[in-house]
Design an enzyme around this catalytic site. Structure first.
Site, PDB file in Angstrom:
ATOM      1  N   ASN A   1       0.863  -1.225   0.072  1.00  0.00           N
ATOM      2  CA  ASN A   1      -0.032   0.137   0.095  1.00  0.00           C
ATOM      3  C   ASN A   1       1.013   1.265  -0.079  1.00  0.00           C
ATOM      4  O   ASN A   1       2.094   1.153   0.123  1.00  0.00           O
ATOM      5  CB  ASN A   1      -0.811   0.141   1.161  1.00  0.00           C
TER       6      ASN A   1
ATOM      7  N   CYS B   1      -4.461  -6.776  -4.486  1.00  0.00           N
ATOM      8  CA  CYS B   1      -4.810  -5.581  -5.421  1.00  0.00           C
ATOM      9  C   CYS B   1      -5.462  -5.974  -6.636  1.00  0.00           C
ATOM     10  O   CYS B   1      -4.291  -6.660  -7.318  1.00  0.00           O
ATOM     11  CB  CYS B   1      -3.821  -4.625  -5.198  1.00  0.00           C
TER      12      CYS B   1
ATOM     13  N   ARG C   1      -8.248   1.548   2.466  1.00  0.00           N
ATOM     14  CA  ARG C   1      -7.311   1.310   3.694  1.00  0.00           C
ATOM     15  C   ARG C   1      -6.101   1.589   2.996  1.00  0.00           C
ATOM     16  O   ARG C   1      -5.657   0.837   1.781  1.00  0.00           O
ATOM     17  CB  ARG C   1      -7.697   0.326   4.620  1.00  0.00           C
TER      18      ARG C   1
ATOM     19  N   CYS D   1     -10.924   0.484  -7.765  1.00  0.00           N
ATOM     20  CA  CYS D   1     -10.316  -0.784  -6.546  1.00  0.00           C
ATOM     21  C   CYS D   1     -10.991  -1.993  -7.291  1.00  0.00           C
ATOM     22  O   CYS D   1     -12.009  -2.279  -7.514  1.00  0.00           O
ATOM     23  CB  CYS D   1     -10.773  -0.396  -5.377  1.00  0.00           C
TER      24      CYS D   1
END
Length: 266
Positions: free
Chosen positions: A73, A82, A196, A205
């Site tokens: 991240n 991801c 997050r 996403c």
């Protein structure tokens, strides 16, 4: 500044984006990248002082499949799967000539199969069985944890503040990604996501729209198994098979594009 380590090193990187979800991608087959240094990773992802990205991805060797994906991240911490990052690493591996059209790679949540046709990448996601249907939302894990909630007037909805509140108040320290959804028609759902690790809204996403598609089918908002999901950065689609509440053959499909390459000294 705290991000810079000594002695300095030059990092070669590639920038990719999948429907606006952008990543710093590094070929780490030689194992030279300091992946235990979260400060360097967060620096590279910093949009003011570094390259700027929603996350960083390392491509590494694996003896059993075409390559390994390691995802971090923007906060510098290694994270769960991801989806858009997975599609971008497939495009990068194709650029490196590691495969022709079809590939298999390993990520933190297991094996993934994928194919590429020009700049369109179709990525097989994990099977999904555990889906918690609550009064006003659905929670499931599609490689990363996701809260899915239908709202009205998505275009003007306060994604940042409400997403941050849900991420922290309901899901605690570990947190969850939060997806806000507006139904367009029987097989189309607009999605905006608070992620997050980024701690902000992203333009797309991949694991999020996958969770949305499955949640909308599970709650009978749609009976389609091929769902269109417009996001802030473009359009994604998710297809799947479902039997006895178990979702298999889950594929996330959309564009994954090379943006630029460069070198940076850290």
């Amino acid at each position: 500044m705290k991000y810079v380590s000594l002695p300095p090193m030059i990092i070669k990187f590639y920038k990719y984006q999948g429907t606006g979800n952008d990543f710093v991608v590094v070929d780490n087959r030689a194992k030279t990248f300091p992946k235990n240094n979260s400060d360097i990773i967060s620096y590279l992802c910093d949009r003011n002082f570094g390259v700027g990205a929603d996350g960083l991805i390392l491509l590494e060797n694996d003896e059993n499949v075409d390559f390994k994906m390691v995802y971090f991240n923007a906060d510098g911490k290694e994270s769960t799967m991801c989806g858009n990052g997975g599609r971008c690493i497939v495009a990068f591996a194709h650029k490196l000539a590691l495969f022709e059209k079809n590939t298999t790679f390993i990520a933190i949540d297991g094996l993934h199969h994928a194919s590429i046709n020009e700049n369109i990448v179709s990525l097989q996601m994990i099977d999904v069985e555990n889906i918690s249907v609550e009064e006003n939302h659905v929670f499931t894990d599609t490689g990363s944890p996701h809260h899915v909630q239908l709202v009205q007037n998505l275009a003007t909805f306060d994604i940042y503040n409400e997403g941050k509140r849900i991420r922290n108040e309901i899901y605690g320290t570990e947190g969850s990604n939060v997806n806000f959804v507006e139904q367009v028609d029987s097989a189309t759902f607009k999605v905006r996501t608070y992620e997050r690790g980024v701690e902000n809204e992203t333009l797309a996403c991949g694991t999020g729209v996958t969770a949305v598609a499955i949640a909308m089918h599970k709650t009978k908002k749609t009976d389609s198994n091929n769902i269109s999901l417009p996001v802030m950065g473009g359009k994604l689609s998710v297809s799947f098979s479902e039997k006895n509440g178990v979702y298999t053959n889950v594929f996330l499909t959309g564009s994954a594009k090379f943006v630029f390459k460069g070198e940076i000294t850290v």
